[in-house]
Enzyme design. Structure first.
Site, PDB file in Angstrom:
ATOM      1  N   LYS A   1      11.847 -12.605  -4.833  1.00 61.15           N
ATOM      2  CA  LYS A   1      11.732 -12.369  -3.386  1.00 61.15           C
ATOM      3  C   LYS A   1      10.256 -12.165  -3.058  1.00 61.15           C
ATOM      4  CE  LYS A   1      11.778 -10.349   0.702  1.00 61.15           C
ATOM      5  NZ  LYS A   1      10.295 -10.284   0.850  1.00 61.15           N
TER       6      LYS A   1
ATOM      7  N   GLU B   1       4.283  -1.323  -9.170  1.00 64.57           N
ATOM      8  CA  GLU B   1       2.821  -1.424  -9.052  1.00 64.57           C
ATOM      9  C   GLU B   1       2.504  -1.161  -7.598  1.00 64.57           C
ATOM     10  OE1 GLU B   1       1.639  -2.283 -12.848  1.00 64.57           O
ATOM     11  OE2 GLU B   1       0.365  -1.939 -11.108  1.00 64.57           O
TER      12      GLU B   1
ATOM     13  N   CYS C   1      -5.265  -4.238  -4.327  1.00 65.93           N
ATOM     14  CA  CYS C   1      -4.943  -2.858  -4.714  1.00 65.93           C
ATOM     15  C   CYS C   1      -6.074  -2.298  -5.561  1.00 65.93           C
ATOM     16  CB  CYS C   1      -3.601  -2.773  -5.405  1.00 65.93           C
ATOM     17  SG  CYS C   1      -3.406  -3.896  -6.752  1.00 65.93           S
TER      18      CYS C   1
ATOM     19  N   GLU D   1      -5.012   4.673   1.296  1.00 69.20           N
ATOM     20  CA  GLU D   1      -5.273   3.250   1.096  1.00 69.20           C
ATOM     21  C   GLU D   1      -5.317   2.547   2.455  1.00 69.20           C
ATOM     22  OE1 GLU D   1      -2.299   0.685  -0.885  1.00 69.20           O
ATOM     23  OE2 GLU D   1      -3.981  -0.014  -2.094  1.00 69.20           O
TER      24      GLU D   1
HETATM   25  C1  UN1 Z   1      -3.945  -6.691  -6.680  1.00 65.78           C
HETATM   26  O1  UN1 Z   1      -4.853  -6.406  -5.936  1.00 65.78           O
HETATM   27  O2  UN1 Z   1      -2.771  -6.452  -6.340  1.00 65.78           O
HETATM   28  O3  UN1 Z   1      -8.189  -7.178 -10.785  1.00 65.78           O
HETATM   29  C2  UN1 Z   1      -4.134  -7.404  -7.962  1.00 65.78           C
HETATM   30  C3  UN1 Z   1      -8.046  -7.818  -9.751  1.00 65.78           C
HETATM   31  C4  UN1 Z   1      -7.112  -9.008  -9.779  1.00 65.78           C
HETATM   32  C5  UN1 Z   1      -5.717  -8.571  -9.501  1.00 65.78           C
HETATM   33  C6  UN1 Z   1      -5.564  -7.713  -8.285  1.00 65.78           C
HETATM   34  N1  UN1 Z   1      -7.192  -9.666 -11.064  1.00 65.78           N
HETATM   35  O4  UN1 Z   1      -8.620  -7.514  -8.724  1.00 65.78           O
END
Ligand code: UN1
Length: 499
Positions: free
Chosen positions: A174, A249, A283, A384
């Site tokens: 999804k 995550e 993230c 965030e």
């Molecule tokens: C994300 O932001 O959800 O290390 C993943 C990084 C990328 C992955 C980010 N390889 O910024």
């Protein structure tokens, strides 16, 4: 008229049972690109049934054979990299070089996990009893539900689908409603690579309905979720109630620490890239800069000058440094944080509002923004934001920097710029985030290492590398007694001379 695309269930491309569809919008131009099925619980039920039906044969196929299909998918992604990257930029806004990197991360994961088809190592250990053999092997969990975000629309699905499939699971996928075409492109590649019907199913949908149905689906054994902490926590609670395994995550509030002995040019490059790459929508984005007081003003003056030169625009334009944010709600959320920061008493050093530059298309553009005079406890330094905004905090020494770095609910990524090896190792040892960089920004994790974070970022699992296999397999422990008599572990400890 924008074309309509379908779900992929049991090897067929089918509309939502309701016939409803939702639009996919280009965030740079606000044009409607495509329509995708607005699926409900019924569609998720169909996908689950297909995944259950396909499970027995798929897990019986030797892992090296499964891996050959994943390898083929990696090759197809490589062949189509440019086209997939362009479509990604169009639907979620990141600049083309970064979209290429996103597809590349998916390719890397495909090839890495294809190699796992001939490894998937278990453990063979000595038994405490004679004439007895003991080992453990990995077996698939069964049906995996994968729920993915829009910010890495090929890479993150690949982090989940490639290990899940190589390990012998079937999948209901999804993807985010804000990057459906990339998900569709990936599923099409896996179909063309030769996955049997039902092994991978994709259900598109707007809002929470199909995701919640997937979490609830009785035959789905494991959920892997990447997204906000608010939603992830709910997913975790529901999985606990249903007794499902779950991998989460979630958010981040990552910091770059700049020490007084740092190479400032390098640190500025790292800060620009980590705070404003993907318009800050990673993230792993550096949304805090913890700068030693001895270099604070110099560093910030130069950083601000640099940020003023960043070019905003459509990510397809090769001159663009920073694209739009992904959609209207995100645009409003980021702007609300710009107001919150001002209300809290922070100072805008650059940016601070919607971008109103000449020649910009009518999309969701926000000026890359740096707040200074920020206190660690302010909301802009704690929450965030997921946009092109970073908050600079003055620090006195490494210990204080590490304490502020760790003084947030999240624990994903950190970085320290220093030329002093002692400080570097002290930071590496003390910082409690899941990822720590020295003399590099907070973004850019490689797929062969574990990815994930501590505290509110995760729930103890890791994506990528060998760690990914832990979440997509169960351990099965096997004992074979060839002594011909009953041997009792923990009890029959005398050595048998006839052995
Ligand atoms: C994300 O932001 O959800 O290390 C993943 C990084 C990328 C992955 C980010 N390889 O910024």
């Amino acid at each position: 008229m924008a074309a309509t695309f379908y779900n992929y269930i049991a090897g067929e491309w089918v509309p939502a049972r309701s016939g409803k569809a939702f639009p996919n919008e280009n965030p740079a131009t606000r044009e409607i690109l495509h329509y995708f099925p607005d699926s409900s619980a019924d569609d998720v039920g169909d996908a689950m049934a297909a995944a259950v039906k396909a499970a027995r044969r798929w897990r019986a196929l030797p892992a090296p054979r499964r891996a050959e299909l994943i390898f083929r998918a990696g090759q197809l992604l490589l062949e189509r990299k440019e086209e997939l990257a362009r479509e990604m930029t169009q639907e979620m806004g990141k600049v083309l070089v970064e979209a290429r990197g996103d597809v590349q991360e998916g390719i890397d994961m495909a090839f890495y996990m294809a190699g796992e088809g001939r490894r998937l190592f278990g453990q063979t250990v000595p038994s405490e009893l004679p004439n007895k053999f003991a080992m453990s092997v990995r077996v698939p969990k069964g049906v995996v539900g994968a729920i993915t975000p829009w910010n890495f629309p090929i890479a993150i699905p690949c982090w989940k689908l490639m290990p899940a499939l190589v390990a012998g699971n079937t999948v209901v996928f999804k993807p985010s409603q804000f990057s459906p075409k990339s998900a569709w492109n990936l599923v099409r590649v896996l179909e063309e690579a030769g996955l049997p019907p039902g092994v991978l199913n994709v259900v598109f949908g707007e809002g929470a309905v199909p995701g919640a149905a997937l979490v609830d689906a009785s035959a789905v054994n494991h959920i892997s979720f990447t997204g906000s902490t608010t939603v992830g926590r709910k997913v975790g609670v529901r999985c606990a109630e249903l007794g499902k395994s779950v991998h989460l995550e979630m958010g981040g509030k990552n910091a770059i620490i700049v020490m007084d002995d740092a190479d400032l040019d390098l640190a500025i490059d790292g800060a620009v890239w980590s705070a404003f790459g993907t318009s800050g929508q990673r993230c792993t984005a550096a949304s805090r800069l913890l700068v030693h007081r001895a270099v604070h003003d110099r560093f910030l003056d130069r950083l601000v000058d640099r940020v003023k030169t960043l070019r905003l625009g459509d990510g397809l334009d090769p001159r663009t440094d920073v694209g739009p944010v992904v959609n209207q709600p995100q645009y409003e959320k980021v702007l609300s944080y710009l107001q919150i920061g001002r209300d809290e008493g922070a100072t805008v050093a650059v940016g601070g509002g919607p971008a109103k530059r000449d020649g910009l298309p009518p999309g969701y553009f926000i000026e890359p923004t740096i707040f200074v005079d920020v206190k660690p406890e302010m909301r802009i330094a704690q929450e965030e934001i997921f946009g092109p905004v970073t908050a600079a905090i003055r620090v006195n020494d490494l210990d204080e920097a590490v304490a502020i770095n760790d003084g947030v609910i999240y624990g994903l990524s950190s970085s320290v710029f220093t030329q002093d090896v002692n400080k570097a190792f002290r930071a590496l040892e003390r910082i409690t985030t899941g990822i720590v960089y020295v003399n590099a920004g907070t973004i850019g994790a490689e797929i062969q290492l574990p990815f994930g974070g501590t505290r509110a970022t995760g729930n103890g699992h890791r994506e990528a590398g060998q760690a990914a296999l832990e979440t997509y397999t169960e351990w099965k422990t096997l004992y074979i007694d060839y002594s011909g008599r009953l041997q009792r572990a923990q009890i029959d400890l005398e050595t048998d001379d006839d052995a």
